[in-house]
Design a protein around this motif. Structure first.
Motif, mmCIF file in Angstrom:
data_model
loop_
_atom_site.group_PDB
_atom_site.id
_atom_site.type_symbol
_atom_site.label_atom_id
_atom_site.label_comp_id
_atom_site.label_asym_id
_atom_site.label_seq_id
_atom_site.Cartn_x
_atom_site.Cartn_y
_atom_site.Cartn_z
ATOM 1 N N HIS A 37 31.651 84.005 23.673
ATOM 2 C CA HIS A 37 33.024 83.546 23.884
ATOM 3 C C HIS A 37 33.061 82.444 24.941
ATOM 4 N N ILE A 38 32.289 82.609 25.993
ATOM 5 C CA ILE A 38 32.239 81.593 27.044
ATOM 6 C C ILE A 38 31.784 80.257 26.463
ATOM 7 N N VAL A 39 30.726 80.290 25.661
ATOM 8 C CA VAL A 39 30.192 79.056 25.077
ATOM 9 C C VAL A 39 31.188 78.444 24.096
ATOM 10 N N ALA A 40 31.878 79.290 23.331
ATOM 11 C CA ALA A 40 32.866 78.780 22.373
ATOM 12 C C ALA A 40 34.001 78.053 23.090
ATOM 13 N N VAL A 41 34.486 78.627 24.178
ATOM 14 C CA VAL A 41 35.561 77.986 24.940
ATOM 15 C C VAL A 41 35.040 76.710 25.600
ATOM 16 N N ALA A 42 33.803 76.752 26.085
ATOM 17 C CA ALA A 42 33.211 75.553 26.689
ATOM 18 C C ALA A 42 33.132 74.419 25.673
ATOM 19 N N LEU A 43 32.723 74.728 24.448
ATOM 20 C CA LEU A 43 32.653 73.702 23.406
ATOM 21 C C LEU A 43 34.042 73.141 23.111
ATOM 22 N N ARG A 44 35.028 74.002 23.043
ATOM 23 C CA ARG A 44 36.388 73.520 22.787
ATOM 24 C C ARG A 44 36.840 72.552 23.875
ATOM 25 N N ARG A 74 34.858 74.960 36.793
ATOM 26 C CA ARG A 74 36.175 75.394 37.266
ATOM 27 C C ARG A 74 37.202 75.303 36.135
ATOM 28 N N MET A 75 37.127 74.224 35.357
ATOM 29 C CA MET A 75 38.018 74.071 34.207
ATOM 30 C C MET A 75 37.802 75.207 33.213
ATOM 31 N N GLY A 86 37.047 83.634 37.303
ATOM 32 C CA GLY A 86 36.576 82.779 38.377
ATOM 33 C C GLY A 86 35.222 82.187 38.041
ATOM 34 N N THR A 87 34.823 81.165 38.785
ATOM 35 C CA THR A 87 33.523 80.546 38.528
ATOM 36 C C THR A 87 32.376 81.510 38.810
#
Length: 234
Positions: free
Chosen positions: A31-38, A51-52, A60-61
């Motif tokens: 999920h983290i990677v999917a949101v990062a790609l988006r 941070r974004m 949190g970071t």
């Protein structure tokens, strides 16, 4: 890719598989990677920050640092997720290695068209994540089964992958020219001194109006045709 290797470095990218730090609670890395790609698709890799991402995840970071050493390690996973979208349909049914390479390059190019903001990341690493390894193994196995010597199979895989990525970087990347730029370039060519640039003026329209898909296929055919000349006995 990827089937494609890319970038100036020959060293495997760091953090090909993110491993949670010992003693830390598990999290949904996918999920983290999917949101990062988006987010990379939206703002670009350079503007993207942990941070974004943490804000988008509602965390949190510190949560991110439990799974990734930093942004670079996370971007390796983002690239591999994109390469996981590459769908090489009909690869095993390809009658020859030429058709297999064409299918590979076309599928890779079509995937990169959907993620132009990821392209800068591909020139900074050799993809070695799980999806990249699977694609590489699949294509190389087929090339060998279709009769290419191992050395030529490796060079063909790399050359065609580099062509697809390089074409996408130049034509589709965040700073690539759009249709309006092509029209401006055509107008610029037409204002050139015909005594100094007669050939450029003659070819001005062809230089600026060829559809990207046609240009990509033309170059790919040239690369594969050149590889055919390297076959033993040719």
């Amino acid at each position: 890719m990827n089937p494609a290797t890319s970038g100036p470095s020959d060293s495997p990218a760091r953090g090909a598989q993110a491993v949670p730090r010992r003693g830390r609670p598990p999290a949904d890395v996918n999920h983290i990677v999917a949101v990062a790609l988006r987010l990379v698709d939206e703002v670009g890799a350079e503007a993207f920050s942990l941070r974004m991402l943490a804000t988008a995840l509602g965390s949190g970071t510190a949560t991110l640092y439990r799974h990734f050493a930093g942004k670079d390690e996370l971007m390796v996973q983002v690239v591999d997720r994109v390469l996981g979208e590459v769908e090489i349909t009909g690869l095993e049914d390809a009658p020859g290695w030429q058709e297999a390479l064409t299918a590979m390059a076309t599928a890779l190019y079509e995937t990169l068209r959907r993620h132009p903001q990821v392209l800068p990341l591909l020139i900074a690493q050799v993809p070695v994540g799980p999806n990249a390894l699977v694609h590489r193994e699949r294509v190389l196995s087929l090339l060998l089964a279709r009769g290419l010597p191992v050395g030529l199979a490796a060079r063909a895989f790399t050359a065609v992958g580099h062509y697809a990525v390089g074409f996408a970087v130049q034509q589709l990347g965040p700073t690539s020219p759009g249709p309006e730029d092509g029209r401006h370039l055509l107008e610029f060519y037409r204002r050139l001194d015909p005594a100094m640039y007669p050939a450029t003026l003659q070819a001005a329209e062809a230089l600026t109006t060829i559809p990207l898909d046609a240009e990509f296929q033309f170059g790919l055919d040239l690369v594969i045709g050149g590889l055919e000349r390297l076959l033993p006995g040719r």
